[in-house]
Design a protein around this motif. Structure first.
Motif, PDB file in Angstrom:
ATOM      1  N   ALA A 355       0.826  -1.210   0.000  1.00  0.00           N
ATOM      2  CA  ALA A 355       0.000   0.000   0.000  1.00  0.00           C
ATOM      3  C   ALA A 355       0.857   1.256   0.000  1.00  0.00           C
ATOM      4  O   ALA A 355       0.502   2.272  -0.623  1.00  0.00           O
ATOM      5  N   LEU A 356       1.980   1.220   0.698  1.00  0.00           N
ATOM      6  CA  LEU A 356       2.845   2.392   0.770  1.00  0.00           C
ATOM      7  C   LEU A 356       3.452   2.718  -0.593  1.00  0.00           C
ATOM      8  O   LEU A 356       3.448   3.883  -1.024  1.00  0.00           O
ATOM      9  N   PHE A 357       3.957   1.711  -1.295  1.00  0.00           N
ATOM     10  CA  PHE A 357       4.548   1.980  -2.609  1.00  0.00           C
ATOM     11  C   PHE A 357       3.475   2.340  -3.640  1.00  0.00           C
ATOM     12  O   PHE A 357       3.770   3.069  -4.599  1.00  0.00           O
ATOM     13  N   ARG A 358       2.274   1.888  -3.451  1.00  0.00           N
ATOM     14  CA  ARG A 358       1.175   2.342  -4.316  1.00  0.00           C
ATOM     15  C   ARG A 358       0.991   3.840  -4.179  1.00  0.00           C
ATOM     16  O   ARG A 358       0.852   4.564  -5.183  1.00  0.00           O
ATOM     17  N   ALA A 359       1.003   4.332  -2.940  1.00  0.00           N
ATOM     18  CA  ALA A 359       0.844   5.765  -2.710  1.00  0.00           C
ATOM     19  C   ALA A 359       2.009   6.559  -3.288  1.00  0.00           C
ATOM     20  O   ALA A 359       1.830   7.655  -3.836  1.00  0.00           O
ATOM     21  N   VAL A 360       3.228   6.001  -3.171  1.00  0.00           N
ATOM     22  CA  VAL A 360       4.404   6.667  -3.727  1.00  0.00           C
ATOM     23  C   VAL A 360       4.254   6.847  -5.236  1.00  0.00           C
ATOM     24  O   VAL A 360       4.494   7.923  -5.790  1.00  0.00           O
ATOM     25  N   ARG A 361       3.843   5.784  -5.907  1.00  0.00           N
ATOM     26  CA  ARG A 361       3.695   5.850  -7.361  1.00  0.00           C
ATOM     27  C   ARG A 361       2.562   6.786  -7.764  1.00  0.00           C
ATOM     28  O   ARG A 361       2.688   7.568  -8.720  1.00  0.00           O
ATOM     29  N   GLN A 362       1.459   6.709  -7.056  1.00  0.00           N
ATOM     30  CA  GLN A 362       0.315   7.561  -7.395  1.00  0.00           C
ATOM     31  C   GLN A 362       0.619   9.038  -7.198  1.00  0.00           C
ATOM     32  O   GLN A 362      -0.005   9.898  -7.830  1.00  0.00           O
ATOM     33  N   ALA A 363       1.587   9.328  -6.332  1.00  0.00           N
ATOM     34  CA  ALA A 363       1.993  10.721  -6.119  1.00  0.00           C
ATOM     35  C   ALA A 363       3.030  11.174  -7.153  1.00  0.00           C
ATOM     36  O   ALA A 363       3.450  12.341  -7.116  1.00  0.00           O
ATOM     37  N   GLY A 364       3.433  10.276  -8.049  1.00  0.00           N
ATOM     38  CA  GLY A 364       4.309  10.660  -9.139  1.00  0.00           C
ATOM     39  C   GLY A 364       5.784  10.383  -8.944  1.00  0.00           C
ATOM     40  O   GLY A 364       6.614  10.902  -9.701  1.00  0.00           O
ATOM     41  N   PHE A 365       6.143   9.546  -7.969  1.00  0.00           N
ATOM     42  CA  PHE A 365       7.545   9.270  -7.692  1.00  0.00           C
ATOM     43  C   PHE A 365       7.947   7.902  -8.247  1.00  0.00           C
ATOM     44  O   PHE A 365       7.195   6.930  -8.141  1.00  0.00           O
ATOM     45  N   THR A 366       9.155   7.845  -8.801  1.00  0.00           N
ATOM     46  CA  THR A 366       9.677   6.616  -9.376  1.00  0.00           C
ATOM     47  C   THR A 366      10.757   5.994  -8.509  1.00  0.00           C
ATOM     48  O   THR A 366      10.982   4.782  -8.563  1.00  0.00           O
ATOM     49  N   VAL A 367      11.455   6.803  -7.696  1.00  0.00           N
ATOM     50  CA  VAL A 367      12.564   6.338  -6.860  1.00  0.00           C
ATOM     51  C   VAL A 367      12.261   6.678  -5.409  1.00  0.00           C
ATOM     52  O   VAL A 367      11.829   7.796  -5.103  1.00  0.00           O
ATOM     53  N   ALA A 368      12.470   5.710  -4.505  1.00  0.00           N
ATOM     54  CA  ALA A 368      12.239   5.924  -3.078  1.00  0.00           C
ATOM     55  C   ALA A 368      13.418   5.372  -2.291  1.00  0.00           C
ATOM     56  O   ALA A 368      13.822   4.228  -2.504  1.00  0.00           O
ATOM     57  N   LEU A 369      13.959   6.175  -1.381  1.00  0.00           N
ATOM     58  CA  LEU A 369      15.031   5.721  -0.504  1.00  0.00           C
ATOM     59  C   LEU A 369      14.429   5.187   0.784  1.00  0.00           C
ATOM     60  O   LEU A 369      13.526   5.802   1.358  1.00  0.00           O
ATOM     61  N   ALA A 370      14.935   4.038   1.251  1.00  0.00           N
ATOM     62  CA  ALA A 370      14.386   3.374   2.433  1.00  0.00           C
ATOM     63  C   ALA A 370      15.523   2.968   3.371  1.00  0.00           C
ATOM     64  O   ALA A 370      16.687   2.930   2.986  1.00  0.00           O
ATOM     65  N   GLY A 371      15.156   2.626   4.625  1.00  0.00           N
ATOM     66  CA  GLY A 371      16.148   2.351   5.663  1.00  0.00           C
ATOM     67  C   GLY A 371      16.401   0.885   5.946  1.00  0.00           C
ATOM     68  O   GLY A 371      16.966   0.561   7.001  1.00  0.00           O
ATOM     69  N   ASP A 372      16.041  -0.014   5.036  1.00  0.00           N
ATOM     70  CA  ASP A 372      16.222  -1.446   5.277  1.00  0.00           C
ATOM     71  C   ASP A 372      17.699  -1.806   5.401  1.00  0.00           C
ATOM     72  O   ASP A 372      18.546  -1.252   4.705  1.00  0.00           O
ATOM     73  N   GLY A 373      17.980  -2.786   6.265  1.00  0.00           N
ATOM     74  CA  GLY A 373      19.322  -3.325   6.406  1.00  0.00           C
ATOM     75  C   GLY A 373      20.086  -2.863   7.624  1.00  0.00           C
ATOM     76  O   GLY A 373      21.090  -3.483   7.995  1.00  0.00           O
ATOM     77  N   ALA A 374      19.641  -1.805   8.281  1.00  0.00           N
ATOM     78  CA  ALA A 374      20.393  -1.263   9.409  1.00  0.00           C
ATOM     79  C   ALA A 374      20.401  -2.213  10.604  1.00  0.00           C
ATOM     80  O   ALA A 374      21.435  -2.409  11.254  1.00  0.00           O
ATOM     81  N   ASP A 375      19.259  -2.802  10.928  1.00  0.00           N
ATOM     82  CA  ASP A 375      19.192  -3.696  12.091  1.00  0.00           C
ATOM     83  C   ASP A 375      20.107  -4.892  11.934  1.00  0.00           C
ATOM     84  O   ASP A 375      20.764  -5.331  12.894  1.00  0.00           O
ATOM     85  N   GLU A 376      20.166  -5.450  10.732  1.00  0.00           N
ATOM     86  CA  GLU A 376      20.989  -6.633  10.491  1.00  0.00           C
ATOM     87  C   GLU A 376      22.477  -6.316  10.615  1.00  0.00           C
ATOM     88  O   GLU A 376      23.258  -7.115  11.128  1.00  0.00           O
ATOM     89  N   LEU A 377      22.891  -5.148  10.147  1.00  0.00           N
ATOM     90  CA  LEU A 377      24.307  -4.788  10.149  1.00  0.00           C
ATOM     91  C   LEU A 377      24.782  -4.221  11.476  1.00  0.00           C
ATOM     92  O   LEU A 377      25.942  -4.409  11.862  1.00  0.00           O
ATOM     93  N   PHE A 378      23.884  -3.515  12.177  1.00  0.00           N
ATOM     94  CA  PHE A 378      24.292  -2.795  13.379  1.00  0.00           C
ATOM     95  C   PHE A 378      23.677  -3.363  14.658  1.00  0.00           C
ATOM     96  O   PHE A 378      23.604  -2.685  15.676  1.00  0.00           O
ATOM     97  N   GLY A 379      23.221  -4.632  14.602  1.00  0.00           N
ATOM     98  CA  GLY A 379      22.780  -5.312  15.816  1.00  0.00           C
ATOM     99  C   GLY A 379      21.568  -4.701  16.493  1.00  0.00           C
ATOM    100  O   GLY A 379      21.550  -4.557  17.712  1.00  0.00           O
ATOM    101  N   GLY A 380      20.540  -4.373  15.713  1.00  0.00           N
ATOM    102  CA  GLY A 380      19.425  -3.640  16.280  1.00  0.00           C
ATOM    103  C   GLY A 380      18.266  -4.450  16.802  1.00  0.00           C
ATOM    104  O   GLY A 380      17.390  -3.912  17.478  1.00  0.00           O
ATOM    105  N   TYR A 381      18.223  -5.743  16.526  1.00  0.00           N
ATOM    106  CA  TYR A 381      17.044  -6.512  16.894  1.00  0.00           C
ATOM    107  C   TYR A 381      17.051  -6.913  18.367  1.00  0.00           C
ATOM    108  O   TYR A 381      18.103  -7.177  18.956  1.00  0.00           O
ATOM    109  N   GLU A 382      15.858  -6.995  18.930  1.00  0.00           N
ATOM    110  CA  GLU A 382      15.712  -7.434  20.321  1.00  0.00           C
ATOM    111  C   GLU A 382      16.217  -8.859  20.493  1.00  0.00           C
ATOM    112  O   GLU A 382      16.798  -9.205  21.526  1.00  0.00           O
TER     113      GLU A 382
END
Length: 608
Positions: A355-382
């Motif tokens: 649903a989030l990427f649907r809204a991004v596209r409908q608003a006219g955006f083709t590229v989106a930067l996201a924060g995935d990967g930080a928990d795995e690399l920097f030990g963030g999970y409980e």
């Protein structure tokens, strides 16, 4: 960014155009801007393009006049293509445009299957070398980036030696000769890990290349897969500095685009850092304020992060979009997400992501930067904190594996039929393999945190997060870029001592100058969907799950005891809990996926 597909078989006839058109149609949503297929005796290569770099050039499959026997297709982005083009031009190669993928035939001509070792970016590449005079002979070469951000799914038919591949499983299944069946362990794997794991998919006969892998396919032979050495961060001009400096460098590289760029802002630390640095770059470039997107739900639901996302957006001075999803739409979104993923994923976040990427596209955006990967690399999970705090002699690996699950081991075994429990006892389960890998890493001297981050980045991150982000962003023709998964950030994280990685300490330090105090001090919470409330009495997803878990369906499947599943549902309705809701959700998603599988005309129960 595109969707790619193709086939390679020795001495076979030219593929039928109608078949190739059917393959393309099943993933055209990810490449709406241009469609092209080339084929010949025993081979095909196709691409559905989402035009991002050099939108007016870069027609795929890529071909260069002086290399007529080398064809290439690319899904993704090559960030160092300018440097590669300069290097290759100095060696006599000429290029018709400035598209990133145009360099691929020349790069392959220079380095052969080792070409991918020179790429910096997120990519799945297929190269067909149809030349017959050289030592290699005709061959197909597939390669994916070091983190597995862009997947490629592969099917090899041992009966005729043919190999086929596609960006998405539904497209691969549209090849006439791809006939496979659901894996017998798929239900247990989904409940134990929430998704298909390792190089396996939920379908017997279809694999996915592991991160950082190159596969070489010779005529009539099974693909030979090898892992490449990691991409060296110096080749990406990675700076020396603290976490903020390294992340700033990657965000600025990824924020440059010829198409409109936005940022995903969940309200947490990781996406907040990306948002703040995107906004900083826009100000220094005299560009308009960037747009940010956050998903929430209409009505009053627990665990809303909207206030934190607004705080990040205010601090960064972005144009903020708060997308309020109607919960009554969730049932229909479930079917769409399962179809796009091609296999079950038991995390309710899939609906939110779609649903989030649907809204991004409908608003006219083709590229989106996201924060995935930080928990795995920097030990963030409980689960990492709990494992590090576990006393000597405790079964930390078993507890860790349970924390990954949609249903803990004791609950799974309680729900399974005796026959299915016996099968898993003989064959082993994904949870068994995870526990063994973690214990083995510690046994050979790796510190516990390093063992966990290695496992997370090698298997969990690509299978669970990155495949989902790729498929559900491309369902709406949006290119998701992930700064934390870039070589410079990865190398920086791995260079830190365990104390700086534990609990993302390095990232919290990086955020002190960039983020609101409320975001830095808030409890950790994943971007997800409040599934316990959504499955409570009167909840918008209850009827969907109840129908999918009807006793008649479950008895027919033969893997779980219908009476115990019904008791679990009753217990949840009497006292809603996140754990019971997630177990029910995992079971329901697997049942729905079984329906989708049949809709794709897979002969369920047939041998691969």
């Amino acid at each position: 960014m595109c969707r790619i597909f193709g086939s390679f078989a020795a001495g076979a006839a030219r593929p039928e155009p109608a078949e190739l058109s059917a393959v393309s149609a099943r993933q055209r949503h990810g490449g709406p801007d241009e469609h092209q297929v080339l084929s010949g005796a025993g081979w095909s290569l196709g691409c559905d393009r989402l035009a991002v770099t050099d939108p007016c050039g870069g027609q795929q499959p890529y071909r260069l006049p002086h290399l007529p026997g080398v064809l290439a297709v690319l899904n993704g982005e090559i960030y160092n293509h300018t440097e590669l083009r300069r290097h290759l031009a100095a060696r006599g190669h000429r290029f018709p445009d400035r598209c990133d993928g145009t360099v691929l035939p020349a790069l392959y001509a220079e380095y052969g299957p080792a070409f991918a070792e020179h790429l910096d970016g997120m990519f799945a590449v297929a190269i067909l070398d149809l030349r017959t005079g050289g030592p290699a002979g005709p061959q197909l070469v597939l390669a994916v980036d070091d983190m597995g951000m862009k997947p490629v799914h592969v099917h090899h038919d041992p009966s005729d030696g043919s190999t086929r591949f596609a960006s998405e499983i539904p497209a691969l299944l549209a090849f006439d000769s791809v006939r496979i069946s659901p894996r017998e362990d798929s239900l247990d794997t989904v409940l134990a890990t929430r998704t298909s794991f390792s190089t396996h998919t939920a379908l017997d006969g279809i694999d996915v290349l592991p991160p950082g892998a190159t596969a070489v396919v010779r005529p009539g032979c099974r693909p030979v897969v090898r892992r490449r050495p990691p991409h060296h961060p110096a080749e990406a001009s990675a700076p020396v500095g603290d976490a903020q400096d390294v992340l700033r460098h990657e965000v600025r590289r990824l924020a440059r685009s010829e198409m409109p760029v936005c940022a995903i802002t969940s309200g947490g630390l990781d996406s907040g850092l990306v948002t703040a640095l995107v906004a900083e770059y826009a100000r220094e470039s005299d560009a308009p304020p960037p747009h940010t997107f956050h998903l929430t739900y209409r009505g009053k639901w627990p665990d809303s992060e909207a206030a934190y996302a607004r705080a990040v957006a205010r601090r960064a001075r972005t144009v903020h979009h708060e997308v309020a999803l109607d919960p009554d739409e969730l049932g229909s979104l479930l079917t769409r997400t399962v179809r796009h993923l091609g296999q079950p994923n038991a995390d309710p976040i899939a609906l939110s992501t779609y649903a989030l990427f649907r809204a991004v596209r409908q608003a006219g955006f083709t590229v989106a930067l996201a924060g995935d990967g930080a928990d795995e690399l920097f030990g963030g999970y409980e689960r990492m904190r709990a494992a590090l705090d576990a006393p000597a002699g405790a079964d930390w690996a078993g507890a860790y594996a349970d924390a990954l699950s949609a249903a803990p081991r004791m609950l799974r075994e309680h729900l399974y039929t005796p026959a299915y429990r016996a099968y898993l006892a003989d064959e082993g389960s994904a949870a068994d393999r995870i526990e063994q890998e973690l214990r083995s890493a510690e046994a050979v001297g790796a510190d516990r945190l390093t063992a966990m981050t290695a496992f997370e980045t090698r298997w969990r991150l690509p299978a669970y997060h990155l495949r989902r982000v790729d498929h559900l962003s491309m369902a709406w023709a949006v290119e998701a870029r992930m700064p934390f998964c870039q070589p410079g950030v990865v190398a920086y994280a791995r260079s830190l001592p365990p104390s700086a990685r534990r609990g993302k300490r390095a990232l919290y330090e990086a955020g002190r100058e960039l983020l609101p105090t409320s975001v830095l001090n808030r409890p950790k919470q994943p971007f997800t969907l409040p599934i316990a409330a959504m499955l409570a009495p009167g909840g918008p997803l209850l009827d969907t799950v109840r129908d999918l878990l009807s006793p008649a369906r479950l008895v027919l499947g033969g893997k779980v005891r219908a009476d115990r599943v019904q008791k679990l549902l009753t217990r949840h309705l009497e006292r809603p809990s996140h754990q019971n809701a997630l177990a029910l959700w995992g079971l329901a998603v697997h049942e729905l996926w079984s329906d989708v599988v049949q809709g794709m005309r897979i002969p369920v129960g047939c041998a691969a």
